[in-house]
Design a protein around this motif. Structure first.
Motif, PDB file in Angstrom:
ATOM      1  N   PRO A 162       0.804  -1.232   0.000  1.00  0.00           N
ATOM      2  CA  PRO A 162       0.000   0.000   0.000  1.00  0.00           C
ATOM      3  C   PRO A 162       0.832   1.275   0.000  1.00  0.00           C
ATOM      4  CG  PRO A 162      -0.863  -1.579   1.580  1.00  0.00           C
ATOM      5  CD  PRO A 162       0.461  -2.101   1.141  1.00  0.00           C
ATOM      6  N   GLY A 163       2.096   1.181   0.396  1.00  0.00           N
ATOM      7  CA  GLY A 163       2.953   2.357   0.426  1.00  0.00           C
ATOM      8  C   GLY A 163       3.693   2.603  -0.865  1.00  0.00           C
ATOM      9  N   GLY A 164       3.483   1.753  -1.882  1.00  0.00           N
ATOM     10  CA  GLY A 164       4.162   1.984  -3.152  1.00  0.00           C
ATOM     11  C   GLY A 164       4.462   0.726  -3.924  1.00  0.00           C
ATOM     12  N   GLY A 165       3.638  -0.283  -3.823  1.00  0.00           N
ATOM     13  CA  GLY A 165       3.899  -1.538  -4.511  1.00  0.00           C
ATOM     14  C   GLY A 165       2.889  -1.870  -5.579  1.00  0.00           C
ATOM     15  N   LEU A 166       2.372  -0.869  -6.273  1.00  0.00           N
ATOM     16  CA  LEU A 166       1.389  -1.094  -7.333  1.00  0.00           C
ATOM     17  C   LEU A 166       2.018  -0.905  -8.709  1.00  0.00           C
ATOM     18  CD1 LEU A 166      -1.708   0.849  -5.926  1.00  0.00           C
ATOM     19  CD2 LEU A 166      -1.094  -1.551  -5.583  1.00  0.00           C
ATOM     20  N   TYR A 167       1.436  -1.551  -9.708  1.00  0.00           N
ATOM     21  CA  TYR A 167       1.811  -1.310 -11.098  1.00  0.00           C
ATOM     22  C   TYR A 167       0.565  -0.850 -11.850  1.00  0.00           C
ATOM     23  CZ  TYR A 167      -0.537  -5.727 -12.150  1.00  0.00           C
ATOM     24  OH  TYR A 167      -1.472  -6.709 -12.274  1.00  0.00           O
ATOM     25  N   SER A 168       0.779  -0.156 -12.964  1.00  0.00           N
ATOM     26  CA  SER A 168      -0.352   0.287 -13.779  1.00  0.00           C
ATOM     27  C   SER A 168       0.143   0.583 -15.184  1.00  0.00           C
ATOM     28  CB  SER A 168      -1.025   1.520 -13.168  1.00  0.00           C
ATOM     29  OG  SER A 168      -2.272   1.784 -13.795  1.00  0.00           O
ATOM     30  N   SER A 169      -0.770   1.077 -16.028  1.00  0.00           N
ATOM     31  CA  SER A 169      -0.446   1.383 -17.417  1.00  0.00           C
ATOM     32  C   SER A 169      -0.913   2.792 -17.748  1.00  0.00           C
ATOM     33  CB  SER A 169      -1.135   0.390 -18.358  1.00  0.00           C
ATOM     34  OG  SER A 169      -2.548   0.542 -18.290  1.00  0.00           O
ATOM     35  N   LEU A 170      -0.466   3.316 -18.884  1.00  0.00           N
ATOM     36  CA  LEU A 170      -0.902   4.644 -19.318  1.00  0.00           C
ATOM     37  C   LEU A 170      -2.411   4.686 -19.506  1.00  0.00           C
ATOM     38  CD1 LEU A 170       1.813   5.641 -21.947  1.00  0.00           C
ATOM     39  CD2 LEU A 170       1.366   6.779 -19.773  1.00  0.00           C
ATOM     40  N   GLY A 171      -2.964   3.622 -20.085  1.00  0.00           N
ATOM     41  CA  GLY A 171      -4.410   3.587 -20.319  1.00  0.00           C
ATOM     42  C   GLY A 171      -5.207   3.623 -19.035  1.00  0.00           C
ATOM     43  N   ASP A 172      -4.786   2.815 -18.057  1.00  0.00           N
ATOM     44  CA  ASP A 172      -5.511   2.782 -16.786  1.00  0.00           C
ATOM     45  C   ASP A 172      -5.374   4.095 -16.027  1.00  0.00           C
ATOM     46  OD1 ASP A 172      -6.339   0.258 -17.324  1.00  0.00           O
ATOM     47  OD2 ASP A 172      -5.372  -0.703 -15.604  1.00  0.00           O
ATOM     48  N   LEU A 173      -4.189   4.673 -16.038  1.00  0.00           N
ATOM     49  CA  LEU A 173      -4.002   5.946 -15.338  1.00  0.00           C
ATOM     50  C   LEU A 173      -4.734   7.082 -16.042  1.00  0.00           C
ATOM     51  CD1 LEU A 173      -0.255   5.670 -14.258  1.00  0.00           C
ATOM     52  CD2 LEU A 173      -2.303   5.403 -12.852  1.00  0.00           C
ATOM     53  N   ALA A 174      -4.908   6.961 -17.358  1.00  0.00           N
ATOM     54  CA  ALA A 174      -5.718   7.950 -18.083  1.00  0.00           C
ATOM     55  C   ALA A 174      -7.176   7.858 -17.642  1.00  0.00           C
ATOM     56  CB  ALA A 174      -5.597   7.727 -19.586  1.00  0.00           C
ATOM     57  N   ILE A 175      -7.664   6.620 -17.442  1.00  0.00           N
ATOM     58  CA  ILE A 175      -9.024   6.448 -16.922  1.00  0.00           C
ATOM     59  C   ILE A 175      -9.148   7.074 -15.545  1.00  0.00           C
ATOM     60  CG2 ILE A 175     -10.693   4.732 -16.095  1.00  0.00           C
ATOM     61  CD1 ILE A 175      -9.688   2.858 -18.302  1.00  0.00           C
ATOM     62  N   LEU A 176      -8.165   6.818 -14.692  1.00  0.00           N
ATOM     63  CA  LEU A 176      -8.191   7.353 -13.331  1.00  0.00           C
ATOM     64  C   LEU A 176      -8.206   8.878 -13.335  1.00  0.00           C
ATOM     65  CD1 LEU A 176      -8.011   6.810 -10.262  1.00  0.00           C
ATOM     66  CD2 LEU A 176      -5.513   6.846 -10.510  1.00  0.00           C
ATOM     67  N   THR A 177      -7.323   9.494 -14.121  1.00  0.00           N
ATOM     68  CA  THR A 177      -7.268  10.960 -14.146  1.00  0.00           C
ATOM     69  C   THR A 177      -8.567  11.552 -14.705  1.00  0.00           C
ATOM     70  OG1 THR A 177      -6.169  10.912 -16.310  1.00  0.00           O
ATOM     71  CG2 THR A 177      -4.759  11.031 -14.372  1.00  0.00           C
ATOM     72  N   THR A 178      -9.133  10.899 -15.725  1.00  0.00           N
ATOM     73  CA  THR A 178     -10.386  11.394 -16.307  1.00  0.00           C
ATOM     74  C   THR A 178     -11.514  11.352 -15.292  1.00  0.00           C
ATOM     75  OG1 THR A 178      -9.728  10.661 -18.524  1.00  0.00           O
ATOM     76  CG2 THR A 178     -12.074  11.047 -18.145  1.00  0.00           C
ATOM     77  N   ARG A 179     -11.606  10.261 -14.536  1.00  0.00           N
ATOM     78  CA  ARG A 179     -12.677  10.132 -13.542  1.00  0.00           C
ATOM     79  C   ARG A 179     -12.511  11.143 -12.409  1.00  0.00           C
ATOM     80  NH1 ARG A 179     -15.615   5.280 -13.680  1.00  0.00           N
ATOM     81  NH2 ARG A 179     -16.731   6.178 -11.900  1.00  0.00           N
ATOM     82  N   ILE A 180     -11.276  11.485 -12.084  1.00  0.00           N
ATOM     83  CA  ILE A 180     -11.046  12.512 -11.061  1.00  0.00           C
ATOM     84  C   ILE A 180     -11.453  13.883 -11.596  1.00  0.00           C
ATOM     85  CG2 ILE A 180      -9.312  13.708  -9.668  1.00  0.00           C
ATOM     86  CD1 ILE A 180      -7.725  11.073  -9.625  1.00  0.00           C
ATOM     87  N   LEU A 181     -11.028  14.187 -12.821  1.00  0.00           N
ATOM     88  CA  LEU A 181     -11.271  15.507 -13.382  1.00  0.00           C
ATOM     89  C   LEU A 181     -12.744  15.757 -13.676  1.00  0.00           C
ATOM     90  CD1 LEU A 181      -8.186  15.671 -15.753  1.00  0.00           C
ATOM     91  CD2 LEU A 181      -8.575  17.131 -13.763  1.00  0.00           C
ATOM     92  N   ASN A 182     -13.501  14.707 -14.091  1.00  0.00           N
ATOM     93  CA  ASN A 182     -14.924  14.923 -14.336  1.00  0.00           C
ATOM     94  C   ASN A 182     -15.777  14.655 -13.098  1.00  0.00           C
ATOM     95  OD1 ASN A 182     -15.263  12.106 -14.214  1.00  0.00           O
ATOM     96  ND2 ASN A 182     -15.312  11.875 -16.435  1.00  0.00           N
ATOM     97  N   GLU A 183     -15.091  14.478 -11.962  1.00  0.00           N
ATOM     98  CA  GLU A 183     -15.729  14.382 -10.637  1.00  0.00           C
ATOM     99  C   GLU A 183     -16.696  13.206 -10.529  1.00  0.00           C
ATOM    100  OE1 GLU A 183     -17.446  18.208  -9.857  1.00  0.00           O
ATOM    101  OE2 GLU A 183     -15.490  19.184  -9.625  1.00  0.00           O
ATOM    102  N   THR A 184     -16.311  12.075 -11.144  1.00  0.00           N
ATOM    103  CA  THR A 184     -17.112  10.858 -11.014  1.00  0.00           C
ATOM    104  C   THR A 184     -16.351   9.748 -10.300  1.00  0.00           C
ATOM    105  OG1 THR A 184     -16.412  10.033 -13.196  1.00  0.00           O
ATOM    106  CG2 THR A 184     -18.418  11.390 -13.106  1.00  0.00           C
ATOM    107  N   ILE A 185     -15.194  10.071  -9.732  1.00  0.00           N
ATOM    108  CA  ILE A 185     -14.404   9.067  -9.033  1.00  0.00           C
ATOM    109  C   ILE A 185     -15.084   8.644  -7.730  1.00  0.00           C
ATOM    110  CG2 ILE A 185     -13.011  10.757  -7.779  1.00  0.00           C
ATOM    111  CD1 ILE A 185     -11.621   7.554  -9.333  1.00  0.00           C
ATOM    112  N   PHE A 186     -15.872   9.567  -7.137  1.00  0.00           N
ATOM    113  CA  PHE A 186     -16.662   9.296  -5.937  1.00  0.00           C
ATOM    114  C   PHE A 186     -18.138   9.472  -6.272  1.00  0.00           C
ATOM    115  CE2 PHE A 186     -12.684  11.092  -3.980  1.00  0.00           C
ATOM    116  CZ  PHE A 186     -12.230   9.891  -3.446  1.00  0.00           C
ATOM    117  N   PRO A 187     -19.036   8.924  -5.455  1.00  0.00           N
ATOM    118  CA  PRO A 187     -20.471   9.090  -5.716  1.00  0.00           C
ATOM    119  C   PRO A 187     -20.922  10.548  -5.722  1.00  0.00           C
ATOM    120  CG  PRO A 187     -20.100   7.324  -4.127  1.00  0.00           C
ATOM    121  CD  PRO A 187     -18.781   8.002  -4.319  1.00  0.00           C
ATOM    122  N   ASP A 188     -20.298  11.365  -4.902  1.00  0.00           N
ATOM    123  CA  ASP A 188     -20.673  12.772  -4.783  1.00  0.00           C
ATOM    124  C   ASP A 188     -19.543  13.643  -5.312  1.00  0.00           C
ATOM    125  OD1 ASP A 188     -21.451  15.312  -4.077  1.00  0.00           O
ATOM    126  OD2 ASP A 188     -21.952  14.825  -2.003  1.00  0.00           O
TER     127      ASP A 188
END
Length: 380
Positions: A84-110
């Protein structure tokens, strides 16, 4: 077995701590009865549809593995309780999804939860550095040379031997940047790429936002019908509002008149009469969106957008008024955040302006200035 000593007193200075996330994950597992990866899959990876994100070690067939010696390569490591302190892997595509969901404010229910998340929690010793949860926030004022202004970058970096990642969000523009590097000197490579990408794209994004904002600029004019309930009259009063975009931020109010009277001059007189203790009102009137939108009943894709006039107090020229030492050293402050909705006329705030916008077409239909009882002023 060793024990960790306290590093700082609480609420003094921020300290980066991977251990905190490891302890939190252990507590979460104890509470839910699920492992860290199970919680991660259920709450983040699964709901977001991330296909190349997880806890190390990952799938070699889908990985970028640089040709480094085993003792200098982080791929395939089992981080165990420290994941949990830094042992994850990811890809450009997945991180693009993550950033998009944060920016359009849909990462959380509210959406409010996202906006709350994107707020600093503390300051660093550097004048441009702030700390969030878990954001590493950099405040800049040199990313847009043509129109210098403050741009906040909400970033999160990570890395293992042979790998460095950097995710950066510029919330005010609604854009994100992701840099993933693998190989020798990965930290230097990531830093060079990240700075080159952000500094190259941000001015272009700023130009595009200004181009889109032109829909709000121009002249709005019509005869205003006063409310007979409040004024006992249906007289048509001419009102005209002129807005433009220049090198500054927001929309500039070039002029606002009602029945031939200069309303901006009137606002200045009211301010000096009621709030002289706050300072001298900046004569450069600008308006900014508040993010508050109301759907127009019965009209698809049409919304009312709330904007506010920026009432900003400018400091007096103390250096010219006093020979005491240090005059002007503390004048670089922002006061407009203290001034919203301070003065009302007939129950309406003097700084509120409402645009009627066709979201689908990207057109501004008109503007309403409630304290002047204008009704809708169409664009002319």
């Amino acid at each position: 077995m060793s024990s960790a000593l306290p590093v700082r007193e609480p609420y003094t200075e921020p300290v980066y701590s991977s251990l905190s996330f490891e302890l939190f994950a252990l507590a979460l597992s104890q509470k839910t009865g699920k492992s860290y990866i199970q919680v991660l899959n259920k709450t983040i990876i699964g709901p977001l549809g991330l296909e190349n994100t997880g806890v190390s070690p990952g799938n070699d067939e889908r990985a970028v593995i640089p040709p480094l010696s085993e003792d200098t390569l982080g791929w395939g490591s089992d981080y165990g309780y420290t994941a949990p302190g830094g042992g994850l892997y990811s890809s450009l595509g997945d991180l693009a999804i993550l950033t998009t969901r944060i920016l359009n404010e849909t990462i959380f229910p509210d959406p409010q939860m996202t906006r709350k998340w994107l707020k600093p929690q503390s300051m660093t010793s550097g004048i441009n550095g702030l700390v969030g949860r878990t954001w590493e926030i950099q405040r800049t004022n040199n990313l847009v040379p043509e129109n210098p202004h403050t741009v906040d970058i909400y970033a999160k970096g990570g890395g293992a031997n042979g790998y460095v990642s950097q995710m950066s969000l510029v919330d005010e523009y609604g854009v994100g940047f992701v840099v993933l590097t693998a190989g020798p000197r990965e930290a230097v490579t990531a830093s060079i790429l990240n700075e080159a990408i952000i500094t190259s794209f941000t001015p272009a994004v700023d130009r595009e936002t200004r181009s889109q904002a032109l829909a709000y600029a121009g002249k709005f004019s019509v005869g205003s019908i006063q409310s007979p309930e409040k004024f006992g009259s249906k007289d048509i009063i001419p009102v005209e509002l002129s807005l433009s975009i220049n090198e500054g931020t927001g929309l500039k109010i070039d002029s606002l008149t009602r029945n031939g009277s200069d309303i901006l001059t009137g606002l200045d007189k009211i301010w000096n009469s009621l709030l002289p203790m706050t300072g001298i009102l900046n004569p450069d009137f600008r308006i900014y969106p508040t993010g508050i939108e109301t759907p127009v009943e019965g009209e698809d894709n049409i919304v009312f957008e709330d904007w506010r006039i920026n009432f900003d107090a400018i400091p007096a020229d103390n250096a010219a008024m006093s020979d005491l030492p240090g005059q002007g050293k503390l004048s670089n402050v922002c006061t407009s955040w203290q001034m919203e909705a301070w003065i009302y006329y007939g129950g309406e705030a003097l700084d509120r302006i409402i645009f009627k916008v066709d979201r689908e077409a990207g057109n501004v239909i008109g503007v309403n200035i409630p304290f002047l009882r204008t009704g809708l002023l169409p664009k002319v």
